[in-house]
Scaffold this motif. Structure first.
Motif, PDB file in Angstrom:
ATOM      1  N   ASN A 214       0.946  -1.160  -0.015  1.00 49.19           N
ATOM      2  CA  ASN A 214      -0.018  -0.003   0.031  1.00 49.19           C
ATOM      3  C   ASN A 214       0.933   1.194   0.075  1.00 49.19           C
ATOM      4  O   ASN A 214       0.270   2.004   0.211  1.00 49.19           O
ATOM      5  N   ARG A 215       2.060   1.108  -0.299  1.00 49.65           N
ATOM      6  CA  ARG A 215       3.072   2.349  -0.248  1.00 49.65           C
ATOM      7  C   ARG A 215       2.920   3.231   0.772  1.00 49.65           C
ATOM      8  O   ARG A 215       2.748   4.517   0.949  1.00 49.65           O
ATOM      9  N   LEU A 216       3.013   2.566   2.194  1.00 50.82           N
ATOM     10  CA  LEU A 216       2.912   3.340   3.270  1.00 50.82           C
ATOM     11  C   LEU A 216       4.047   3.776   4.064  1.00 50.82           C
ATOM     12  O   LEU A 216       3.911   4.633   4.940  1.00 50.82           O
ATOM     13  N   ARG A 217       5.197   3.340   3.737  1.00 52.66           N
ATOM     14  CA  ARG A 217       6.353   3.566   4.391  1.00 52.66           C
ATOM     15  C   ARG A 217       6.755   5.298   4.029  1.00 52.66           C
ATOM     16  O   ARG A 217       7.020   5.868   4.745  1.00 52.66           O
ATOM     17  N   GLY A 218       6.188   5.940   2.759  1.00 52.99           N
ATOM     18  CA  GLY A 218       6.723   6.949   2.457  1.00 52.99           C
ATOM     19  C   GLY A 218       5.488   7.906   3.458  1.00 52.99           C
ATOM     20  O   GLY A 218       5.971   8.975   3.613  1.00 52.99           O
TER      21      GLY A 218
ATOM     22  N   ALA B  84       6.646  10.829   6.112  1.00 48.77           N
ATOM     23  CA  ALA B  84       6.337  12.245   5.709  1.00 48.77           C
ATOM     24  C   ALA B  84       5.660  12.634   7.182  1.00 48.77           C
ATOM     25  O   ALA B  84       5.597  13.742   7.435  1.00 48.77           O
ATOM     26  N   LEU B  85       5.158  11.669   7.808  1.00 48.05           N
ATOM     27  CA  LEU B  85       4.621  12.159   9.219  1.00 48.05           C
ATOM     28  C   LEU B  85       5.603  12.112  10.362  1.00 48.05           C
ATOM     29  O   LEU B  85       5.308  12.329  11.511  1.00 48.05           O
ATOM     30  N   GLY B  86       6.911  11.948   9.933  1.00 48.70           N
ATOM     31  CA  GLY B  86       8.053  11.992  11.099  1.00 48.70           C
ATOM     32  C   GLY B  86       8.151  10.644  11.898  1.00 48.70           C
ATOM     33  O   GLY B  86       8.864  10.679  12.642  1.00 48.70           O
ATOM     34  N   VAL B  87       7.871   9.569  11.378  1.00 52.11           N
ATOM     35  CA  VAL B  87       7.968   8.357  11.993  1.00 52.11           C
ATOM     36  C   VAL B  87       9.344   8.028  12.035  1.00 52.11           C
ATOM     37  O   VAL B  87       9.613   7.691  10.881  1.00 52.11           O
ATOM     38  N   ARG B  88      10.058   7.578  12.967  1.00 56.48           N
ATOM     39  CA  ARG B  88      11.517   7.114  12.922  1.00 56.48           C
ATOM     40  C   ARG B  88      11.701   5.664  13.257  1.00 56.48           C
ATOM     41  O   ARG B  88      10.731   5.213  14.238  1.00 56.48           O
ATOM     42  N   TYR B  89      12.335   4.843  12.566  1.00 57.68           N
ATOM     43  CA  TYR B  89      12.913   3.672  12.882  1.00 57.68           C
ATOM     44  C   TYR B  89      13.955   3.787  13.690  1.00 57.68           C
ATOM     45  O   TYR B  89      15.034   4.142  13.257  1.00 57.68           O
ATOM     46  N   LEU B  90      14.009   3.239  14.905  1.00 62.42           N
ATOM     47  CA  LEU B  90      15.174   3.172  15.826  1.00 62.42           C
ATOM     48  C   LEU B  90      15.454   1.804  16.413  1.00 62.42           C
ATOM     49  O   LEU B  90      14.509   0.887  16.677  1.00 62.42           O
ATOM     50  N   THR B  91      16.763   1.421  16.457  1.00 65.00           N
ATOM     51  CA  THR B  91      17.056  -0.012  17.461  1.00 65.00           C
ATOM     52  C   THR B  91      16.545   0.541  18.764  1.00 65.00           C
ATOM     53  O   THR B  91      16.308   1.513  19.293  1.00 65.00           O
ATOM     54  N   ALA B  92      16.523  -0.769  19.560  1.00 72.55           N
ATOM     55  CA  ALA B  92      16.224  -0.531  20.855  1.00 72.55           C
ATOM     56  C   ALA B  92      17.160   0.306  21.816  1.00 72.55           C
ATOM     57  O   ALA B  92      17.028   1.257  22.718  1.00 72.55           O
ATOM     58  N   ALA B  93      18.454   0.172  21.369  1.00 69.86           N
ATOM     59  CA  ALA B  93      19.538   0.883  21.846  1.00 69.86           C
ATOM     60  C   ALA B  93      19.577   2.302  21.704  1.00 69.86           C
ATOM     61  O   ALA B  93      19.837   3.476  22.447  1.00 69.86           O
TER      62      ALA B  93
END
Length: 236
Positions: free
Chosen positions: A210-214, A218-227
């Protein structure tokens, strides 16, 4: 309020009504641009039943079911009886005897903003009901209302001959004039869902399909490791 019984309503094509019912409430609702739902206050008294039919509408006074008696005569095979009142009322205006008469005429079910009773009998005889309440409180037969006039059911205006679709998810009204176009849109949606279902079974993620990564980016959601998260926020 004018008190009338309209006797010659138009109905959608039977094949269109049947196909809309096969798709069910959620699919048809999405196909209509997320419109047509009567709302969450009407719930089925049974499980696992899906119907669709042409609306025969009834406008009663609170605590009075006289016009339901008048409406039975106007019903024919493939209809759904749609009952509401001039002001809110949860009295049990419908029960097994009405259902017996309607079932004999080929009516597919009841949608009511009021209450119903004899629910064990209704389930046993296979007469589907969607109502706002289950209530043994009886009603009188003393005040004129109308049959086959436009009525408001929750968030939807229901006109005589509109297509009512009902299942475990709720109740939906499809305007009679839009039934054909709605069916085409529902068919297309079902085809798209079949493709997505096959993709998900093959392991594809809905985020990618569904092409939702973009959108997340755009909404500012960040992917972080637990550390990284702990370094940013610390322990709570």
């Amino acid at each position: 309020m004018k008190t009338v019984v309209v006797t010659d309503i138009e109905r959608a094509e039977a094949s269109t009504v049947h196909s809309l019912g096969a798709h069910g409430v959620a699919t048809v609702h999405e196909a209509m641009g997320r419109s047509g739902l009567v709302g969450a206050t009407l719930r089925p008294i049974q499980d696992g039943v899906r119907i669709a039919g042409s609306a025969v509408t009834v406008l009663c006074w609170p605590g009075d079911n006289l016009m339901i008696h008048a409406a039975v005569e106007q019903c024919r095979e493939g209809d759904v009886l749609v009952v509401t009142t001039t002001s809110p009322s949860l009295d049990g205006s419908f029960g097994e005897l009405f259902a017996t008469a309607l079932q004999r005429r080929g009516v597919r079910g009841l949608v009511t903003t009021g209450g119903v009773r004899d629910t064990a009998e209704l389930r046993a005889m296979g007469f589907p009901v969607w109502s706002a309440a289950v209530n043994a409180q009886g009603t009188v037969k003393a005040t004129a209302g109308s049959v086959n006039v436009p009525v408001t059911v929750g968030g939807a205006v229901v006109r005589p001959g509109d297509v009512m679709v009902a299942d475990d998810d709720g109740v939906l009204c499809v305007p009679r004039g839009a039934a054909g176009a709605t069916l085409q849109a529902a068919d297309a949606r079902v085809a798209r869902e079949a493709e997505s279902r096959a993709a998900y079974r093959a392991g594809e993620l809905s985020l990618d399909r569904n092409r939702l990564r973009g959108v997340l980016d755009a909404l500012g959601v960040r992917y972080l490791t637990a550390a990284e998260y702990e370094a940013d926020h610390g322990r709570d």
